[in-house]
Motif scaffolding. Structure first.
Motif, PDB file in Angstrom:
ATOM      1  N   LYS A  69      -5.110 -18.591 -25.550  1.00 34.61           N
ATOM      2  CA  LYS A  69      -6.265 -17.823 -26.004  1.00 34.61           C
ATOM      3  C   LYS A  69      -5.935 -16.339 -26.185  1.00 34.61           C
ATOM      4  O   LYS A  69      -6.656 -15.625 -26.873  1.00 34.61           O
ATOM      5  N   LEU A  70      -4.848 -15.874 -25.570  1.00 32.81           N
ATOM      6  CA  LEU A  70      -4.441 -14.488 -25.771  1.00 32.81           C
ATOM      7  C   LEU A  70      -4.026 -14.226 -27.210  1.00 32.81           C
ATOM      8  O   LEU A  70      -4.026 -13.088 -27.672  1.00 32.81           O
ATOM      9  N   TRP A  71      -3.645 -15.261 -27.938  1.00 34.84           N
ATOM     10  CA  TRP A  71      -3.178 -15.111 -29.315  1.00 34.84           C
ATOM     11  C   TRP A  71      -4.139 -15.702 -30.332  1.00 34.84           C
ATOM     12  O   TRP A  71      -3.880 -15.635 -31.524  1.00 34.84           O
ATOM     13  N   VAL A  72      -5.244 -16.255 -29.888  1.00 39.26           N
ATOM     14  CA  VAL A  72      -6.204 -16.886 -30.796  1.00 39.26           C
ATOM     15  C   VAL A  72      -7.510 -16.094 -30.749  1.00 39.26           C
ATOM     16  O   VAL A  72      -8.136 -15.989 -29.701  1.00 39.26           O
ATOM     17  N   ASP A  73      -7.893 -15.537 -31.885  1.00 39.05           N
ATOM     18  CA  ASP A  73      -9.157 -14.816 -31.967  1.00 39.05           C
ATOM     19  C   ASP A  73     -10.215 -15.723 -32.573  1.00 39.05           C
ATOM     20  O   ASP A  73      -9.930 -16.511 -33.470  1.00 39.05           O
ATOM     21  N   GLU A  74     -11.430 -15.586 -32.060  1.00 43.30           N
ATOM     22  CA  GLU A  74     -12.572 -16.304 -32.612  1.00 43.30           C
ATOM     23  C   GLU A  74     -13.573 -15.251 -33.088  1.00 43.30           C
ATOM     24  O   GLU A  74     -14.156 -14.546 -32.276  1.00 43.30           O
ATOM     25  N   GLY A  82     -10.498 -15.486 -23.768  1.00 41.90           N
ATOM     26  CA  GLY A  82     -10.141 -15.924 -22.426  1.00 41.90           C
ATOM     27  C   GLY A  82     -10.916 -17.163 -22.045  1.00 41.90           C
ATOM     28  O   GLY A  82     -11.836 -17.578 -22.747  1.00 41.90           O
ATOM     29  N   PRO A  83     -10.542 -17.741 -20.914  1.00 43.85           N
ATOM     30  CA  PRO A  83     -11.235 -18.949 -20.473  1.00 43.85           C
ATOM     31  C   PRO A  83     -12.597 -18.619 -19.866  1.00 43.85           C
ATOM     32  O   PRO A  83     -12.733 -17.665 -19.118  1.00 43.85           O
ATOM     33  N   ASP A  84     -13.597 -19.387 -20.233  1.00 40.59           N
ATOM     34  CA  ASP A  84     -14.908 -19.340 -19.588  1.00 40.59           C
ATOM     35  C   ASP A  84     -15.572 -17.963 -19.631  1.00 40.59           C
ATOM     36  O   ASP A  84     -16.080 -17.487 -18.627  1.00 40.59           O
ATOM     37  N   LEU A  85     -15.558 -17.319 -20.805  1.00 40.30           N
ATOM     38  CA  LEU A  85     -16.206 -16.014 -20.946  1.00 40.30           C
ATOM     39  C   LEU A  85     -17.701 -16.200 -21.160  1.00 40.30           C
ATOM     40  O   LEU A  85     -18.134 -17.074 -21.906  1.00 40.30           O
ATOM     41  N   ARG A  86     -18.482 -15.362 -20.500  1.00 42.66           N
ATOM     42  CA  ARG A  86     -19.946 -15.401 -20.552  1.00 42.66           C
ATOM     43  C   ARG A  86     -20.483 -14.023 -20.915  1.00 42.66           C
ATOM     44  O   ARG A  86     -19.809 -13.018 -20.729  1.00 42.66           O
ATOM     45  N   VAL A  87     -21.724 -13.987 -21.384  1.00 43.03           N
ATOM     46  CA  VAL A  87     -22.446 -12.737 -21.608  1.00 43.03           C
ATOM     47  C   VAL A  87     -23.510 -12.655 -20.529  1.00 43.03           C
ATOM     48  O   VAL A  87     -24.353 -13.553 -20.431  1.00 43.03           O
ATOM     49  N   TRP A  88     -23.435 -11.615 -19.713  1.00 43.60           N
ATOM     50  CA  TRP A  88     -24.365 -11.459 -18.592  1.00 43.60           C
ATOM     51  C   TRP A  88     -25.197 -10.191 -18.743  1.00 43.60           C
ATOM     52  O   TRP A  88     -24.671  -9.114 -19.048  1.00 43.60           O
ATOM     53  N   LEU A  89     -26.492 -10.313 -18.471  1.00 34.80           N
ATOM     54  CA  LEU A  89     -27.351  -9.167 -18.167  1.00 34.80           C
ATOM     55  C   LEU A  89     -27.244  -8.968 -16.663  1.00 34.80           C
ATOM     56  O   LEU A  89     -27.341  -9.951 -15.905  1.00 34.80           O
TER      57      LEU A  89
END
Length: 186
Positions: free
Chosen positions: A31-36, A111-118
C-alpha cells in the motif's frame, strides 16, 4: 535422537512462510506504493420537483436571495503525523440538518485499516500528536475511501458534530494518526 535434517528444514520453511504471510497481511507494505484517488463532488442542495412548492431562500444580506445548500460550519487544514498528510477538512450542514465531513485535496500515504474520525482531542504537532485521538471521545465516519482526492463522509444521525474539535486520518491497525486537522468554527 534428534529430528532428521530434512524434516527440520521442511518445518522451518513452513514456519517461515506462515510468518511472512502474517507479516504481509498485517503490514500490507504494497500500500506504500499504491495510491487510491477518489474524486467525489461536493454535496449539493437536493433537486426540487417541478410540481413542488418553491422552497424558501435565505437572504445573504445583499438583498439577493441565495439558494438553499450546504453551509460550512467548521474548517481546518490537515497536518502530518505518522505520514506526510495535507488537505482541507470542512464540516458541512446540509439543508435537511444532517452533516457531512468533506476532505478536499487530501494527500496522504495509503495504509492498512485507515479511518476518518471526528474527535475531541487537541491537534498536536509531531510525534506528540500521533496517539492522542483515541484517548477521548471519537466517532468513526468509516474507512478512508482513498488516500488522495476529494471525499465526503456522512456524520451519523444522532451525532452532535459540535461535540468534536478535530478530525484524524486514523490507522486503526496500529493506533496512530497519519494526519489531523483542528476544526475551527466558521
Amino acid at each position: 535422537m534428534g529430528m532428521p535434517r530434512r524434516l527440520w528444514v521442511s518445518v522451518s520453511a513452513v514456519v517461515a512462510l506462515v510468518v511472512v504471510g502474517v507479516g504481509l497481511y498485517w503490514f500490507q507494505p504494497w500500500k506504500l506504493w499504491v495510491d487510491e484517488t477518489v474524486q467525489e463532488a461536493a454535496p449539493a442542495a437536493p433537486p426540487v420537483a417541478a410540481d413542488a412548492p418553491e422552497a424558501p431562500v435565505a437572504d445573504s444580506g445583499s438583498g439577493t436571495p441565495t439558494p438553499p445548500g450546504p453551509v460550512t460550519v467548521a474548517r481546518g487544514e490537515l497536518i502530518s503525523h505518522e505520514h506526510a498528510t495535507s488537505g482541507t477538512v470542512s464540516l458541512l450542514r446540509l439543508p435537511d440538518g444532517s452533516h457531512v465531513l468533506r476532505l478536499t485535496g487530501l494527500n496522504t500515504s495509503n495504509g492498512p485499516d485507515l479511518r476518518v474520525w471526528l474527535t475531541d482531542a487537541p491537534v498536536k504537532e509531531g510525534r506528540a500528536g500521533w496517539h492522542v485521538f483515541d484517548d477521548g471521545a471519537y466517532e468513526s465516519l468509516g474507512r478512508l475511501k482513498g488516500n488522495k482526492g476529494d471525499q465526503n463522509y456522512t456524520v451519523p444521525a444522532g451525532v452532535d458534530p459540535a461535540a468534536f474539535t478535530s478530525v484524524s486520518i486514523w490507522c486503526d491497525r496500529f493506533d496512530v494518526s497519519f494526519g489531523a486537522a483542528e476544526l475551527t468554527r466558521v
